[in-house]
Scaffold this active site. Structure first.
Site, PDB file in Angstrom:
ATOM      1  N   ASP A  17       6.770  -0.829  -1.288  1.00  0.00           N
ATOM      2  CA  ASP A  17       5.393  -0.297  -1.023  1.00  0.00           C
ATOM      3  C   ASP A  17       4.439  -1.771  -1.029  1.00  0.00           C
ATOM      4  O   ASP A  17       3.285  -1.556  -0.917  1.00  0.00           O
ATOM      5  CB  ASP A  17       4.911   0.599  -2.056  1.00  0.00           C
ATOM      6  CG  ASP A  17       4.876   0.181  -3.478  1.00  0.00           C
ATOM      7  OD1 ASP A  17       5.163  -1.103  -3.645  1.00  0.00           O
ATOM      8  OD2 ASP A  17       4.471   0.821  -4.353  1.00  0.00           O
ATOM      9  N   CYS A  62       6.584  -4.670  -4.528  1.00  0.00           N
ATOM     10  CA  CYS A  62       7.932  -4.641  -5.162  1.00  0.00           C
ATOM     11  C   CYS A  62       8.284  -5.805  -5.960  1.00  0.00           C
ATOM     12  O   CYS A  62       8.802  -5.596  -7.106  1.00  0.00           O
ATOM     13  CB  CYS A  62       8.972  -4.658  -3.970  1.00  0.00           C
ATOM     14  SG  CYS A  62       9.061  -6.113  -2.888  1.00  0.00           S
ATOM     15  N   HIS A  87      12.682  -7.745   0.519  1.00  0.00           N
ATOM     16  CA  HIS A  87      12.427  -6.779  -0.652  1.00  0.00           C
ATOM     17  C   HIS A  87      13.012  -7.222  -2.041  1.00  0.00           C
ATOM     18  O   HIS A  87      13.848  -8.069  -1.979  1.00  0.00           O
ATOM     19  CB  HIS A  87      13.113  -5.449  -0.327  1.00  0.00           C
ATOM     20  CG  HIS A  87      12.906  -4.500  -1.409  1.00  0.00           C
ATOM     21  ND1 HIS A  87      11.635  -3.810  -1.731  1.00  0.00           N
ATOM     22  CD2 HIS A  87      13.703  -3.823  -1.911  1.00  0.00           C
ATOM     23  CE1 HIS A  87      11.973  -3.003  -2.611  1.00  0.00           C
ATOM     24  NE2 HIS A  87      12.883  -2.947  -3.174  1.00  0.00           N
TER      25      HIS A  87
END
Length: 296
Positions: A155, A158, A280
């Protein structure tokens, strides 16, 4: 009851093989004494290899299924074309309705085979894909440290959420720092130590180093938005927390920041191909051992 397709049978077979492998792994773990650390480390590596070998086997079988399905689709299409050529004008007139109905059936059959082929191809691509390969490499690296990935939501927060999770796990703090607090402290440190960060920030359009105004906007984004965090923010966080941070990657050496600080590293996993948007961060946790869980 409808007959199962070749793809459904193969998927069912793969599920059984995965279940059988888990049973085999459980038996291997039960056979190794818990106090034999050397053998348990070897066992962890053996388990990772067994799982990797099974994934490659399934990948090859799905490839073969895809090739077979493509051949069947081509055969159906060829048969339809042959029927069109071989039938004379008189026969075509006599069997017009039958031929049209047969064409519809053949077309439907070909479309169904093509759909099955696309499903099989998607499964192969998933196994061959960068995300899958990255996940396998990370799992093997982490298993050597008796660790596994702990998923963090994607989102924009992370990296901070992974740090928050690591603090909660490793430091056992009574009042853990929230993502909002971590962002605020990071931005505050960067503002107070601009000379340490400005040389690494440039305007993407001009290539010039950030102006004071641009730097302040950057810090405001760090504090108040879901701006993605990177190595600059991790450097600031080591200063804020007075703790070292390590970032494990699939295809590159582990990055260690804040080595000047004592204490156990906060460990993050950097994934380049985790989601559609790419980069990520995840957290890690101790590798779950079913044999230990049963005893506790």
């Amino acid at each position: 009851m409808e007959e199962e397709t070749s793809e459904e049978l193969l998927i069912k077979q793969h599920r059984k093989e995965k279940k059988d492998l888990q049973a085999k792994i459980q038996g291997m773990k039960n056979a190794v004494p818990k106090n034999d650390k050397k053998r348990r480390k070897q066992l962890t590596e053996e388990v990772a290899k067994l799982e990797s070998d099974l994934s490659r086997k399934h990948e090859e079988e799905l490839k073969q299924l895809k090739s077979a399905d493509e051949a069947k689709v081509e055969e159906v299409v060829n048969e339809v074309e042959t029927l069109k050529v071989e039938g004379g004008e008189q026969e075509e007139a006599k069997q017009a309705r039958v031929t049209k109905a047969q064409k519809r059936r053949d077309k439907k059959a070909a479309q169904e085979k093509e759909r099955e082929s696309r499903i099989a191809e998607a499964e192969v691509q998933n196994l061959q894909g960068l995300r899958h390969q990255e996940g396998l490499k990370l799992a093997q690296k982490l298993a050597q440290q008796h660790l596994q990935i702990k998923e963090i939501s994607s989102d924009g927060h992370c990296m901070y959420r992974a740090i928050e999770d690591q603090l909660a796990q490793r430091l056992k703090l009574g009042s853990n720092m929230s993502v909002k607090q971590l962002r605020s402290r990071t931005a505050e440190h960067m503002r107070n130590n601009a000379d340490d960060f400005l040389p690494f920030l440039t305007n993407p359009d001009t290539g010039d180093m950030f102006t004071t105004v641009e730097f302040e906007k950057y810090c405001n984004d760090v504090e108040h938005t879901a701006a993605w965090g990177g190595q600059l923010e991790l450097r600031a966080l080591t200063k804020v927390l007075n703790l070292p941070i390590e970032v494990i990657q699939a295809n590159s050496p582990t990055i260690r920041i804040g080595e000047e600080y004592d204490g156990e590293h906060l460990t993050l996993v950097y994934m380049r191909h985790a989601y559609g948007l790419g980069e990520h961060y995840n957290s890690v946790e101790r590798l779950k051992d079913p044999t230990i869980a049963e005893d506790n």
